[in-house]
Scaffold this motif. Structure first.
Motif, short mmCIF file in Angstrom:
data_model
loop_
_atom_site.label_atom_id
_atom_site.label_comp_id
_atom_site.label_asym_id
_atom_site.label_seq_id
_atom_site.Cartn_x
_atom_site.Cartn_y
_atom_site.Cartn_z
N PHE A 225 5.55 14.82 8.04
CA PHE A 225 4.09 14.89 7.94
C PHE A 225 3.64 15.75 6.77
O PHE A 225 2.70 15.39 6.04
N GLN A 226 4.28 16.89 6.57
CA GLN A 226 3.79 17.79 5.53
C GLN A 226 3.91 17.16 4.14
O GLN A 226 3.08 17.42 3.26
N PHE B 240 13.46 13.04 3.02
CA PHE B 240 13.08 12.42 1.76
C PHE B 240 12.97 10.91 1.88
O PHE B 240 12.24 10.28 1.11
N ASP B 241 13.65 10.32 2.82
CA ASP B 241 13.35 8.92 3.13
C ASP B 241 11.92 8.80 3.64
O ASP B 241 11.19 7.87 3.27
N ALA C 183 6.06 7.78 2.57
CA ALA C 183 4.70 8.31 2.42
C ALA C 183 4.14 8.02 1.04
O ALA C 183 2.98 7.61 0.89
N ALA C 184 4.95 8.22 0.01
CA ALA C 184 4.49 7.96 -1.35
C ALA C 184 4.13 6.50 -1.54
O ALA C 184 3.12 6.16 -2.18
N GLU C 185 4.95 5.61 -0.98
CA GLU C 185 4.67 4.18 -1.09
C GLU C 185 3.39 3.82 -0.34
O GLU C 185 2.56 3.05 -0.83
N ASP C 186 3.19 4.39 0.85
CA ASP C 186 1.99 4.10 1.63
C ASP C 186 0.73 4.60 0.93
O ASP C 186 -0.29 3.92 0.91
N LEU C 187 0.79 5.80 0.37
CA LEU C 187 -0.38 6.40 -0.24
C LEU C 187 -0.59 5.94 -1.69
O LEU C 187 -1.71 6.02 -2.21
N GLY C 188 0.49 5.49 -2.32
CA GLY C 188 0.38 5.01 -3.69
C GLY C 188 0.58 6.06 -4.75
O GLY C 188 0.10 5.92 -5.87
#
Length: 493
Positions: free
Chosen positions: A118-119, A153-154, A159-164
Motif C-alpha cells: 500500500f505505501q 516490488f512485484d 501499482a505503477a502500472e495501475d496508476l500510470g
C-alpha cells in the motif's frame, strides 16, 4: 472544443489530439525555448508536434488557458514509503530516536506485506500529484528486517502500472548495517551471505521486470547506503548492471556517519573507495554528495557519475551541496530527487536555488528545471524523456499560472520555481495518458488512502520504543512541539 473534464483518467484518447496552453517549454534543435500560445499534439505515447496551432486533423483539442506545460519531472531519488525521516527533524540525535538499532533489538519487519504494498501505491500517487512522471523509488531500511523484498516490488510494479507512473524498480539490498552497543556506540555489523542472496533475488527481479507495461517499468540496481555494502556486493552489482545495461543508484558522500564509518572500514572516502575498485561509471547515480571532498567530485566528473541532488532533505538535516553551480562548472551531471515528504519537486527546485545562492552559486530557475528534466533523462540514457519535442514520450506536467496564490506573475518558469510549490500542479500525463487531473489520480481513492496511510504510520510509530536505544516511551522519543495542555474542569459560577 472538447471539454478537458471529459478526458478519461488513465486512458489514452483515440487518435491524435492537441493540448493548447499559454506557455509550453519546448525543445528545439537549437535548444530549449518557451513557446507562448502554442500547442502540443500527441499521438498515442509520443509528441507529434509543438508550435502554433496545428493545422492537421485532430480527434480532440483541449485549451487549458493560463497554464505552463513542462516536460514531466524526473525524480532520481523518489520517496516510496511513509517518510520516517520527518520524525527526526525536531528530534535529535537520530541514534537515540530509533534510527540505529540498539544491541538488544532483533531486527524485524515493522510493516505487514500488504502495508508495504500500500505505501508504494500511495507514494506513487503523491509523485503524480506533483508533476513527477519518471521515478526511481527510494525507501528507508531503518525500520526493515534487512533489505527490501521481491514480493513488495512485484506489488510496486502493479501499482505503477495501475496508476500510470514511469518507474525504475529494484529492491534495495545490503550486506551490513550499523548497530549500537550497550554504551550507545555505533559499530558496523556484516552478514555478507545474506546480502549476496538478496542481491541475486534483486538482480533476477530487475531482469524479469525490465520493459513491462509497454516499457513503463524498467529495472534498477539499488544497493543501500555505501557503508552497508561490502566490496564483493558492489563488484557484483556493477558487473550485473553492465551485463543488463541498467542504472545503479548508490547513496554515498551524504553524511557524517557514513563518512566516518567508511573511513574506519576502508581508510578513504566512499567515492575514493569505489574509484580504487574501478566502479565509478556513467551508469552510477549517487545521491547526495553533500560531504564529497573536492577530490571526490573530481572523481565523479572524470567518470561521468550523476549526482542526484535532493536539497530539501539535505537542508532539513543541515547539509548543503557546495554547490550546484560549482559541480556543473566541473562538468558533473546533476539530476534531481525528492527523498522526503512532501514529494514536491517544485519545492525542491526552489530550495536548491536558495541553497545554491547561499553557497555562492548563481544558478537560474532554468538550470534547475533542466536538472529535473534533461539531466535526469540523460542519466537514465533516455533521450526520449525530459523533453517536449516531436518523437519524445508524451510525459508532461501542467502548472496553473492563474492560481490566486501565484501573483504577481513574471516569466512563468521563474514564477513557478521561485514562487510556487507542486500544489499548483493541475495535470500530469505519462506515456500519452492523463493520469492526474485537479488532484484526482487514476487508480486510487486519495482521501481514503490518506486516512489509511496515517493509521499505518501511527502503528509504525507505536513500535519505536522496541527499536530505540534504552527503550523510552514514544512520548519521550517524539515529544510534541509544545507540551500538551492539561484539561481543566470548567468551574460553575
Amino acid at each position: 472544443m472538447t471539454r478537458w473534464q471529459d478526458l478519461p483518467l488513465g486512458r489514452r484518447p483515440e487518435g491524435r489530439w492537441a493540448l493548447a496552453a499559454r506557455w509550453i517549454v519546448v525543445d528545439r534543435p537549437e535548444g530549449r525555448r518557451l513557446l507562448e500560445n502554442g500547442e502540443v499534439v500527441i499521438e498515442r505515447d509520443r509528441v507529434l508536434w509543438t508550435g502554433p496551432r496545428f493545422e492537421g486533423a485532430v480527434a480532440a483539442r483541449f485549451d487549458l488557458g493560463e497554464v505552463l506545460v513542462t516536460p514531466g519531472l524526473i525524480d532520481l531519488d523518489a520517496l516510496s514509503d511513509l517518510d520516517t525521516t520527518v520524525l527526526g527533524l525536531d528530534n535529535q540525535p537520530g541514534w537515540r530516536k530509533g534510527r540505529v538499532w540498539p544491541h538488544d533489538y532483533a531486527g524485524r519487519e515493522m510493516y505487514a506485506p500488504e502495508e508495504l504494498a500500500f505505501q508504494k501505491r500511495f507514494a506513487f500517487a503523491q509523485l503524480l500529484l506533483n508533476g513527477i512522471t519518471s521515478a526511481l523509488p527510494i525507501a528507508s531500511l531503518f525500520y526493515r528486517a534487512w533489505g527490501e523484498t521481491v514480493p513488495e516490488f512485484d506489488a510496486a510494479a502493479e501499482a505503477a502500472e495501475d496508476l500510470g507512473l514511469r518507474v525504475w524498480l529494484g529492491p534495495a539490498y545490503r550486506t551490513g548495517g550499523v548497530r549500537l552497543d550497550a554504551e550507545g556506540r555505533m559499530h558496523p555489523e556484516f552478514d555478507e551471505p545474506r546480502g549476496l542472496a538478496e542481491f541475486e533475488a534483486a538482480a533476477a527481479f530487475a531482469a524479469r521486470i525490465h520493459g513491462r507495461a509497454d516499457g513503463l517499468i524498467s529495472g534498477l540496481f539499488a544497493p543501500d547506503r555505501v557503508e552497508t555494502c561490502t566490496e564483493t556486493l558492489l563488484r557484483r552489482t556493477m558487473d550485473r548492471a553492465r551485463d543488463l545495461d541498467l542504472p545503479v543508484r548508490l547513496h554515498m558522500a551524504q553524511g557524517e556517519m557514513e563518512l566516518q564509518t567508511v573511513r574506519r572500514l576502508h581508510g578513504v572516502t566512499a567515492p575514493e573507495w569505489l574509484d580504487r575498485m574501478g566502479l565509478l561509471s556513467d551508469r552510477l547515480i549517487a545521491p547526495h554528495a553533500t560531504v564529497a571532498t573536492p577530490e571526490d567530485l573530481a572523481r565523479y566528473a572524470a567518470n561521468g557519475v550523476t549526482v542526484a541532488h535532493c536539497p530539501l532533505v539535505s537542508g532539513r538535516h543541515g547539509s548543503v551541496l557546495r554547490s550546484f553551480s560549482s559541480l556543473r562548472a566541473m562538468g558533473i551531471r546533476i539530476g534531481m530527487g525528492t527523498d522526503t515528504a512532501p514529494a514536491d519537486m517544485v519545492l525542491n527546485l526552489a530550495t536548491g536555488l536558495i541553497a545554491d545562492r547561499i553557497a555562492g552559486g548563481s544558478a537560474s530557475a532554468a538550470d534547475f528545471l533542466n536538472a529535473a528534466t534533461l539531466a535526469g533523462a540523460d542519466a537514465l540514457k533516455r533521450p526520449d524523456l525530459g523533453r517536449i519535442a516531436p518523437g519524445a514520450k508524451a510525459d508532461l506536467a501542467v502548472f496553473d499560472m492563474a492560481d490566486t496564490r501565484v501573483a504577481p506573475r513574471i516569466d512563468p518558469v521563474q514564477t513557478l520555481i521561485w514562487g510556487a510549490t507542486g500544489r499548483i500542479t493541475r495535470a500530469t500525463l505519462v506515456d500519452g495518458r492523463l493520469v492526474m487531473r485537479d488532484g484526482a489520480v487514476a487508480g486510487i481513492d486519495l482521501p481514503a488512502a490518506r486516512a489509511q496511510a496515517q493509521a499505518q504510520f501511527d502503528r509504525l510509530v507505536a513500535q519505536y520504543p522496541e527499536r530505540t536505544f534504552g527503550h523510552p516511551p514514544v512520548e519521550e522519543i517524539f515529544p510534541p512541539a509544545y507540551p500538551l495542555a492539561q484539561r481543566q474542569m470548567e468551574e460553575t459560577p
